[in-house]
Motif scaffolding. Sequence first.
Motif, PDB file in Angstrom:
ATOM      1  N   TRP A 260       0.663  -1.281   0.060  1.00 58.63           N
ATOM      2  CA  TRP A 260      -0.008   0.168  -0.133  1.00 58.63           C
ATOM      3  C   TRP A 260       0.934   1.390  -0.085  1.00 58.63           C
ATOM      4  CZ3 TRP A 260      -3.852  -2.824  -0.601  1.00 58.63           C
ATOM      5  CH2 TRP A 260      -4.995  -2.279  -0.953  1.00 58.63           C
ATOM      6  N   LEU A 261       2.229   1.269   0.497  1.00 54.89           N
ATOM      7  CA  LEU A 261       2.766   2.412   0.600  1.00 54.89           C
ATOM      8  C   LEU A 261       3.255   2.934  -1.035  1.00 54.89           C
ATOM      9  CD1 LEU A 261       5.477   1.328   3.102  1.00 54.89           C
ATOM     10  CD2 LEU A 261       3.941   3.227   3.472  1.00 54.89           C
ATOM     11  N   VAL A 267       2.872   8.803  -3.592  1.00 53.72           N
ATOM     12  CA  VAL A 267       2.132   9.803  -4.677  1.00 53.72           C
ATOM     13  C   VAL A 267       2.633  11.242  -3.882  1.00 53.72           C
ATOM     14  CG1 VAL A 267       0.427  11.017  -5.739  1.00 53.72           C
ATOM     15  CG2 VAL A 267       0.657   8.541  -5.967  1.00 53.72           C
ATOM     16  N   THR A 268       1.973  11.429  -2.831  1.00 52.55           N
ATOM     17  CA  THR A 268       2.460  12.625  -2.081  1.00 52.55           C
ATOM     18  C   THR A 268       3.876  12.643  -1.479  1.00 52.55           C
ATOM     19  OG1 THR A 268       1.629  11.755  -0.085  1.00 52.55           O
ATOM     20  CG2 THR A 268      -0.137  12.813  -1.668  1.00 52.55           C
ATOM     21  N   ALA A 269       4.602  11.525  -1.316  1.00 52.75           N
ATOM     22  CA  ALA A 269       5.954  11.665  -0.561  1.00 52.75           C
ATOM     23  C   ALA A 269       6.923  12.155  -1.617  1.00 52.75           C
ATOM     24  CB  ALA A 269       6.254  10.399  -0.161  1.00 52.75           C
ATOM     25  N   PRO A 305       5.776  15.725   9.701  1.00 59.91           N
ATOM     26  CA  PRO A 305       7.146  14.969  10.376  1.00 59.91           C
ATOM     27  C   PRO A 305       7.086  13.811  11.343  1.00 59.91           C
ATOM     28  CG  PRO A 305       6.644  17.194  11.263  1.00 59.91           C
ATOM     29  CD  PRO A 305       5.568  16.999  10.411  1.00 59.91           C
ATOM     30  N   GLN A 306       5.990  13.720  11.916  1.00 60.54           N
ATOM     31  CA  GLN A 306       5.641  12.584  12.779  1.00 60.54           C
ATOM     32  C   GLN A 306       5.949  11.361  12.071  1.00 60.54           C
ATOM     33  OE1 GLN A 306       2.149  12.833  15.299  1.00 60.54           O
ATOM     34  NE2 GLN A 306       2.522  10.860  16.283  1.00 60.54           N
ATOM     35  N   ARG A 316       7.305   6.495   9.102  1.00 58.24           N
ATOM     36  CA  ARG A 316       8.063   7.311   8.393  1.00 58.24           C
ATOM     37  C   ARG A 316       7.141   8.464   8.403  1.00 58.24           C
ATOM     38  NH1 ARG A 316       8.554   3.503   3.804  1.00 58.24           N
ATOM     39  NH2 ARG A 316       8.419   2.108   5.402  1.00 58.24           N
ATOM     40  N   PRO A 317       7.629   9.600   7.734  1.00 56.05           N
ATOM     41  CA  PRO A 317       6.869  10.899   7.559  1.00 56.05           C
ATOM     42  C   PRO A 317       6.139  10.805   6.522  1.00 56.05           C
ATOM     43  CG  PRO A 317       9.038  11.299   6.789  1.00 56.05           C
ATOM     44  CD  PRO A 317       9.277   9.855   7.373  1.00 56.05           C
TER      45      PRO A 317
END
Length: 413
Positions: A260-261, A267-269, A305-306, A316-317
Amino acid sequence: MSPRRFRVIAVQPQWHAADFTSARAFRAWMRAQFEAARPQISPDRPTLIVLTELNGLPLVLRGGGWALGLRTFERVAGALFLARLPRTLPVLLHERVSPVRALQLADSDANTQLYLHTCRDLAREYGVYVCCGSAPTPRYRLWRGRLRRQPGVLTNQTVILDPDGALIGTADKVYLTPDEEAGGVDLSAGMLDALRVFPTPVGDLGVAISLDAFRPDVIGHLEAQGCTVLLQPDANGASWTALEGLPPDPANRRDQPVAWLESSWAVTARGGQIRYAVNPMVVGNLLDLTFDGQSAVTGPAHEAPQLRGYVMTEPRPGFLALAPWVEDGAPEHLRRVGRYLAAHSGHPRENAYRTAVLHADLTLPVMNRPMPAHTPHERALQAMLTDTVRPSRRVPWVLLGLGALACALWRKR
């Protein structure tokens, strides 16, 4: 001009077959999702509620509560096909579709109307934008003041509504899973070129239903049109902690959370055109079918960032909001729990999933793109939403269908 400040809400509901056996039960199930989201609806900025994939599919069970004791979706569908033979057989013969698609198409006008009117009424009552999730939807057009359905077509489609209940736009799922193809519920694939982006006060919305959000060509097509908020309604038809293997590489077996990552989070990372994504996932056992997952809202790493993560992945962020799974622990333990939760496991924890409501406040520059014109299908749906048109009365295909069947049987003599 001021930037767009708005709130997004992802609802992770649990479904049961009984939620779809009557119009009243369906409306209550949908309303419960909005009631759960009510505390998160912003009083001072536009709010978008995003619902889950295929939350209209089980409406095929409407009026069929008597068949639920058959325990599997395939058996129930078969029994309903036979019980509704005067409606299903003409569709099967005239439109040359499978029995399962004929079963869905036979009552699709009434179920589409119920689905859209329910979402329309809730959008108005709660004063929110709504991505209605998705439902098996025919292709309509207006003809002489009435709705006409294109024979044989039934796509996995989402509808986006504004707070007045008016239609903003629709999107079909392009890449179907095996369970949605001919061996499963037998839906029609959408067309990539038909996907559009809808500029609204709650983002430049592009829809990639479930598997579409994993596909670079879908994401690239939406980015090229200026998508800033990706909507990924989802219904993952497996235990969340089981292994995943989907086209184009079914042999590539990975833990589902790891796979799922590669959708909304990836896409947003990467920091491209699409800044945010909303991925609600339905949970619960529907007869013998298992649905599980972790809903999420994702965005740029510097805004989230959390460190967070799906179970069985490294934190991960990039997660602005993330629904917890039922528990944490070592991978083997989590796989075992997933089996306990699954349909017909017989374990005391069967169907003990966790629901959730997530929200995040987002900011985007002022929109400067025109709204795409409605397609003929969208104009037909808008007419349905405003109660200005009804489905067209059709030729009594029952008699013609039975006659065709009799002729076919006679020829085999």
